[in-house]
Motif scaffolding. Structure first.
Motif, PDB file in Angstrom:
ATOM      1  N   GLY A  96       0.821  -1.203   0.000  1.00 58.69           N
ATOM      2  CA  GLY A  96       0.000   0.000   0.000  1.00 58.69           C
ATOM      3  C   GLY A  96       0.853   1.250   0.000  1.00 58.69           C
ATOM      4  O   GLY A  96       0.589   2.210  -0.731  1.00 58.69           O
ATOM      5  N   PHE A  97       1.947   1.220   0.795  1.00 58.78           N
ATOM      6  CA  PHE A  97       2.850   2.368   0.842  1.00 58.78           C
ATOM      7  C   PHE A  97       3.498   2.594  -0.526  1.00 58.78           C
ATOM      8  O   PHE A  97       3.638   3.733  -0.977  1.00 58.78           O
ATOM      9  CB  PHE A  97       3.906   2.119   1.917  1.00 58.78           C
ATOM     10  CG  PHE A  97       4.805   3.282   2.155  1.00 58.78           C
ATOM     11  CD1 PHE A  97       4.282   4.454   2.661  1.00 58.78           C
ATOM     12  CD2 PHE A  97       6.153   3.217   1.870  1.00 58.78           C
ATOM     13  CE1 PHE A  97       5.093   5.540   2.881  1.00 58.78           C
ATOM     14  CE2 PHE A  97       6.975   4.287   2.083  1.00 58.78           C
ATOM     15  CZ  PHE A  97       6.434   5.453   2.594  1.00 58.78           C
ATOM     16  N   GLY A  98       3.853   1.483  -1.199  1.00 62.66           N
ATOM     17  CA  GLY A  98       4.458   1.604  -2.524  1.00 62.66           C
ATOM     18  C   GLY A  98       3.500   2.221  -3.525  1.00 62.66           C
ATOM     19  O   GLY A  98       3.886   3.076  -4.325  1.00 62.66           O
ATOM     20  N   VAL A  99       2.231   1.778  -3.494  1.00 58.79           N
ATOM     21  CA  VAL A  99       1.249   2.358  -4.408  1.00 58.79           C
ATOM     22  C   VAL A  99       1.107   3.844  -4.156  1.00 58.79           C
ATOM     23  O   VAL A  99       0.962   4.656  -5.079  1.00 58.79           O
ATOM     24  CB  VAL A  99      -0.106   1.639  -4.230  1.00 58.79           C
ATOM     25  CG1 VAL A  99      -1.198   2.367  -4.988  1.00 58.79           C
ATOM     26  CG2 VAL A  99      -0.021   0.227  -4.715  1.00 58.79           C
ATOM     27  N   PHE A 100       1.188   4.240  -2.885  1.00 57.89           N
ATOM     28  CA  PHE A 100       1.050   5.658  -2.531  1.00 57.89           C
ATOM     29  C   PHE A 100       2.261   6.462  -2.967  1.00 57.89           C
ATOM     30  O   PHE A 100       2.152   7.619  -3.361  1.00 57.89           O
ATOM     31  CB  PHE A 100       0.864   5.748  -1.019  1.00 57.89           C
ATOM     32  CG  PHE A 100       0.707   7.131  -0.508  1.00 57.89           C
ATOM     33  CD1 PHE A 100      -0.441   7.854  -0.795  1.00 57.89           C
ATOM     34  CD2 PHE A 100       1.684   7.712   0.255  1.00 57.89           C
ATOM     35  CE1 PHE A 100      -0.591   9.124  -0.336  1.00 57.89           C
ATOM     36  CE2 PHE A 100       1.542   8.982   0.723  1.00 57.89           C
ATOM     37  CZ  PHE A 100       0.397   9.698   0.430  1.00 57.89           C
TER      38      PHE A 100
END
Lengths: 252, 108
Positions: free
Chosen positions: B20-24
């Motif tokens: 999720g952090f990577g997508v953000f």
């Protein structure tokens, strides 16, 4: 201003629901807490005990035998046993709607052409997934009398698998003759089972097979058979409709 | 057994959070897709495996779910990435493949 009014309306609706559930006139709760419901003397108690006519003994999962409706899933025993005629009507409604789609989108047809052809990964991945999805759909309607699920969701899952192949492969088409045969056979067998019940038990769709032990796979009389037929019928009907939507008419 | 289950669950949650952090955090579509796919596939594997080890009755179904995720998640992401590439979406210039030598995209 529009947003403010809609927020106000939602707040009013929420307050209305909360007040009507938790503060009725007499000061007692209109909506009892989970587990506090007293079912004695209600119709639902009879359905839960699965014995509307006889004495209401409590059913033990995996041990009780030869209940009136041997299904471990209460919803199934209502939908396919006590109210099975209604389910026959629902299946007929679906048949009529897919018939309308067939009349509107009938004739000689070919697949729609995609702007970008699907590549190798997508085609083969979809074929791998197709097998898993069909197995899941069959599991869904084979266990309809034991766990949540049944003929309608199982058939829809199978039709979704067919839709996946339609989307992923630009040459795939189901064989419409096979679909018609499956649909007609399943629908006729449902009515024939109902007539067999009428002949043996005295009313339409009487559960004439032995009920067995509650919670076993082979139990509940005609319920698994009827659910398998419904799954087959729903799956083939929706697949036929999908074929109508994914094709276009051939110009003569 | 139960400790292994907890370890797998925590690892899975960690990978999902990282995904999720990577997508953000990633700059463009293709980078986001690869961050989302790899991390969430591994995270879902370990989370499901942890649940299966904690409840051994469910292990067969859990393995089926893992097989399903292993087939669907990479295929779906590859199709999304292919569609984004063909649509010619905005690209982060430091990782764009066009300027590099010997980089052909005939297989797309």
């Amino acid at each position: 201003m529009k947003k403010f009014i809609s927020l106000l309306l939602i707040a009013c609706l929420g307050a209305f629901i909360f007040i009507s559930l938790y503060f009725p006139g007499g000061g007692t709760l209109a909506f009892p807490y989970y587990g506090d419901v007293d079912l004695n003397g209600r119709v639902s108690q009879a359905y839960i005990d699965k014995s509307v006519n006889g004495p209401n003994d409590v059913v033990v999962y995996g041990e009780s035998t030869d209940e009136e409706s041997g299904s471990a899933n209460m919803v199934t025993s209502i939908v396919v046993d006590y109210r099975s005629f209604d389910t026959l009507g629902e299946v007929t409604v679906l048949l009529v709607s897919t018939l309308g789609v067939g009349i509107l989108l009938g004739g000689k047809r070919k697949r729609l052409e995609y702007k970008h052809a699907p590549n190798f990964i997508l085609k083969h991945g979809a074929r791998l997934t197709f097998g898993l999805l069909v197995v899941f759909g069959v599991y869904m309607f084979a266990h309809g009398h034991l766990t949540p699920g049944g003929g309608f969701p199982g058939g829809s899952i199978i039709a979704a698998a067919i839709l996946l192949l339609y989307l992923a492969d630009d040459e795939f088409r189901v064989k419409l003759a096979g679909i018609k045969i499956a649909e007609g056979t399943a629908g006729s067998l449902y009515v024939i089972i109902g007539l067999a019940g009428l002949a043996t038990g005295g009313y339409f769709l009487y559960n004439f097979l032995p009920n067995g032990t509650v919670g076993k796979l082979f139990s509940a009389g005609i319920i698994p058979i009827v659910y398998a037929l419904i799954g087959l019928k729903v799956g083939s009907e929706i697949s036929g409709a999908i074929d109508g939507f994914a094709t276009e008419e051939v110009a003569e | 057994m139960i400790i292994a289950a907890y370890v797998f669950m925590v690892l899975g949650g960690l990978f999902l959070a990282l995904g999720g952090f990577g997508v953000f955090r990633m700059p463009d579509v293709l980078n986001r897709i690869q961050a989302g796919t790899k991390a969430t596939t591994l995270g879902a594997f370990s989370l499901a495996l942890g649940v299966g080890l904690a409840n051994p009755d469910w292990l067969v179904k859990i393995i089926l779910i893992i097989v399903f995720i292993a087939v669907t998640n990479p295929v779906g992401s590859s199709v999304l990435a292919r569609a984004a590439y063909k649509a010619g979406e905005a690209r982060f210039e430091k990782t764009a493949p066009e300027g590099k030598e010997g980089d052909s995209n005939e297989c797309v």
